[in-house]
Design an enzyme around this catalytic site. Sequence first.
Site, short mmCIF file in Angstrom:
data_model
loop_
_atom_site.label_atom_id
_atom_site.label_comp_id
_atom_site.label_asym_id
_atom_site.label_seq_id
_atom_site.Cartn_x
_atom_site.Cartn_y
_atom_site.Cartn_z
N GLU A 22 34.07 74.60 38.59
CA GLU A 22 35.11 75.59 38.30
C GLU A 22 36.42 74.96 38.76
O GLU A 22 36.52 74.51 39.91
CB GLU A 22 34.84 76.88 39.07
CG GLU A 22 35.82 77.96 38.67
CD GLU A 22 35.65 79.27 39.42
OE1 GLU A 22 34.67 79.44 40.15
OE2 GLU A 22 36.56 80.12 39.25
N ARG B 146 21.86 72.63 48.41
CA ARG B 146 23.20 72.06 48.47
C ARG B 146 23.34 71.18 49.71
O ARG B 146 22.59 71.29 50.67
CB ARG B 146 24.25 73.16 48.47
CG ARG B 146 24.20 74.07 49.67
CD ARG B 146 25.07 75.30 49.48
NE ARG B 146 26.48 74.97 49.38
CZ ARG B 146 27.23 75.24 48.30
NH1 ARG B 146 26.72 75.82 47.25
NH2 ARG B 146 28.51 74.93 48.29
N LYS C 215 34.70 75.78 49.13
CA LYS C 215 36.00 75.67 48.48
C LYS C 215 36.97 76.73 49.00
O LYS C 215 38.16 76.48 49.11
CB LYS C 215 35.83 75.84 46.97
CG LYS C 215 35.99 74.54 46.21
CD LYS C 215 36.20 74.83 44.75
CE LYS C 215 34.97 74.47 43.96
NZ LYS C 215 35.06 74.90 42.56
P1 ATP Z 1 32.69 78.16 44.14
O1 ATP Z 1 31.73 78.44 43.02
O2 ATP Z 1 32.54 79.01 45.33
O3 ATP Z 1 34.10 77.99 43.71
P2 ATP Z 1 31.31 75.67 44.31
O4 ATP Z 1 31.40 74.69 45.43
O5 ATP Z 1 30.01 76.23 43.91
O6 ATP Z 1 32.33 76.76 44.72
P3 ATP Z 1 31.66 74.78 41.62
O7 ATP Z 1 32.88 74.24 40.98
O8 ATP Z 1 31.08 76.00 41.04
O9 ATP Z 1 32.03 75.01 43.11
O10 ATP Z 1 30.56 73.65 41.73
C1 ATP Z 1 30.22 72.80 40.67
C2 ATP Z 1 28.82 72.31 40.86
O11 ATP Z 1 28.71 71.62 42.10
C3 ATP Z 1 27.82 73.44 40.87
O12 ATP Z 1 26.73 73.10 40.05
C4 ATP Z 1 27.40 73.53 42.31
O13 ATP Z 1 26.06 73.96 42.40
C5 ATP Z 1 27.58 72.10 42.80
N1 ATP Z 1 27.87 72.09 44.24
C6 ATP Z 1 28.84 72.76 44.90
N2 ATP Z 1 28.77 72.56 46.22
C7 ATP Z 1 27.71 71.74 46.44
C8 ATP Z 1 27.10 71.17 47.60
N3 ATP Z 1 27.58 71.41 48.83
N4 ATP Z 1 26.03 70.38 47.43
C9 ATP Z 1 25.55 70.12 46.20
N5 ATP Z 1 26.07 70.63 45.07
C10 ATP Z 1 27.14 71.43 45.17
#
Ligand code: ATP
Length: 568
Positions: A31, A257, A267
């Site tokens: 995102e 994760r 984030k």
């Molecule tokens: P948010 O959705 O709260 O803004 P997010 O960290 O999930 O934060 P995204 O942009 O949705 O951000 O993440 C993109 C991809 O990265 C998703 O598929 C998510 O599952 C993966 N991802 C995010 N954080 C991690 C992590 N700490 N370890 C592994 N994969 C991650």
Amino acid sequence: MSETSDFIREIVRADLAAGRARTVVTRFPPEPNGYLHIGHAKSICLNFGVAAEFGGTCHLRFDDTNPVKEEQEFIDSIQQDVRWLGFDWGEHLHFASDYFEQLYEWAEHLIRAGLAYVDDTAPEAMRAQRGTLTEPGQNSPNRYRPVEENLDLFRRMRSGEFPNGARVLRAKIDMTSGNMNLRDPVLYRILHAHHPRTGDKWRIYPTYDFAHGQSDAIEHITHSICTLEFEDHKPLYDWLIENLPVPSRPRQYEFARLNISYTVLSKRILTRLVSENHVTGWDDPRMPTLAGLRRRGVPALALREFVRRIGVARAYSTVDVQQLDAAIREVLNPLAARRMAVLRPLKLIIENYPAGQTETLQAINHPDDPSAGTRPITFGREIYIEQDDFLEDPPKKFFRLSPGREVRLRYGYFVTCIGIERDSSGAIAALRCTYDPATKGGNAPDGRKVQATLHWVAAADAVKAEVRLYDHLFNRPAPGADGDVMADLNPASREILTLCLLEPALASATEGEAVQFERLGYFCRDRDSTGNHPVFNRTVALRDTWAKVQAETPKQVAAARKELSRWN
Ligand code: ATP
Ligand code: MG
């Protein structure tokens, strides 16, 4: 690097073998509401890695369904960071917003099939009707609205007739389901907001759940790999795929994760660190963002190697931050040219060396790589060493310079301290020494030994510089475990030294070029440098003294911290 396998790769291998998939198509779906961090690197390496290993493709898809928090800056930085990490999506750059029209049509499809309805229950009441984990929910009074009325209201939502929050479109599934995600989840909400790509065209936006699986289906994703927090969404993901005329049937798989000790990978909190000025920006070298790590001098290869080592699993765990530092050191060691720099200079005057005279010594560029050659360095009557390398009253185990003691200067001679010069306040201003001309090259013809070898720079041609030392941004293993995460910020996470001296070869180092300051660590030039004011970041210290810092008294912690910016 050895071949990796994990449960995701096993699934893919089995799907291909059994003919359940003919090719592998994955995607990385960020995102665009912030910069990518090292947790994302795990997901990127997994998605792009799996596609590459099985001859498939991996898409970069922006999950841009919430215009309130999304910005072009983030879209740009994410692409830059994925490329920097070493991956290429080719022609497969996609945006969920490209599918808004299709998603809208599918929403109408659900309405016509009696599987979705417009609800104008007030948010509070809707929350109460949802029930809890232990109590079933209750049907909304609007659940059985006629199809025509739903279509009319949904179209009017689209045309912008209603204010934010006045109505939503919900799937009609099961208000008594044990899975809260199936209790008539929201598919569309009203949001009068400007979108970075679709501008003011839309007044309603799909939720993550409605956009994600359908975007996967449109792109013919075979394996939709995400983190475990989406496990409970999977029944909804599958329900939507089953009830819509989508062109393919992707399947979702979840992994744990990445969490790293002393590090925050949320984030929301990273955004706060930036907006509340706890750091200088998204690319502050203390940030766990890819932009921050890059600026600190961490090579993309070290991140890929780190991710490879930690593997992929379904069990939650926290990786020790030292594992990251170890991967960085191992990758930098063979790459980084050796140089000399003095961070906290102490002048040393060699009394028996003729004033006005200098000579050239040869310094080795890399101890393990003779082909890296040598470089000339200047030696003269006045040189600088580290303040920490001298103690007037040395304790037992201090082997470096002190009054009357002889040490070796790296690539040079043996020197002996014969006196101390003080300023008017009594502080040490310089050391008086003698050198032994017979020890050129670092050995005494009579075979006498010294206990320490010190790095140094010559007063004649040293270059002034600023050096920034970094420590963990948080000073607790699990930041925020007891409440406010900002209370766990490490107040000493950055130390800026402005009176450093570098050997001249360092003046021409480029950004992104790793160098080792002998005995001090790996460093790289920062983009804040100007022509006559070089600035260097310490990427990582040579050896890990952080282990000592943990679980000891405050006094020991302070001492160990100091040690972090030293060496042996
Ligand atoms: P948010 O959705 O709260 O803004 P997010 O960290 O999930 O934060 P995204 O942009 O949705 O951000 O993440 C993109 C991809 O990265 C998703 O598929 C998510 O599952 C993966 N991802 C995010 N954080 C991690 C992590 N700490 N370890 C592994 N994969 C991650
Ligand atoms: Mg997310």
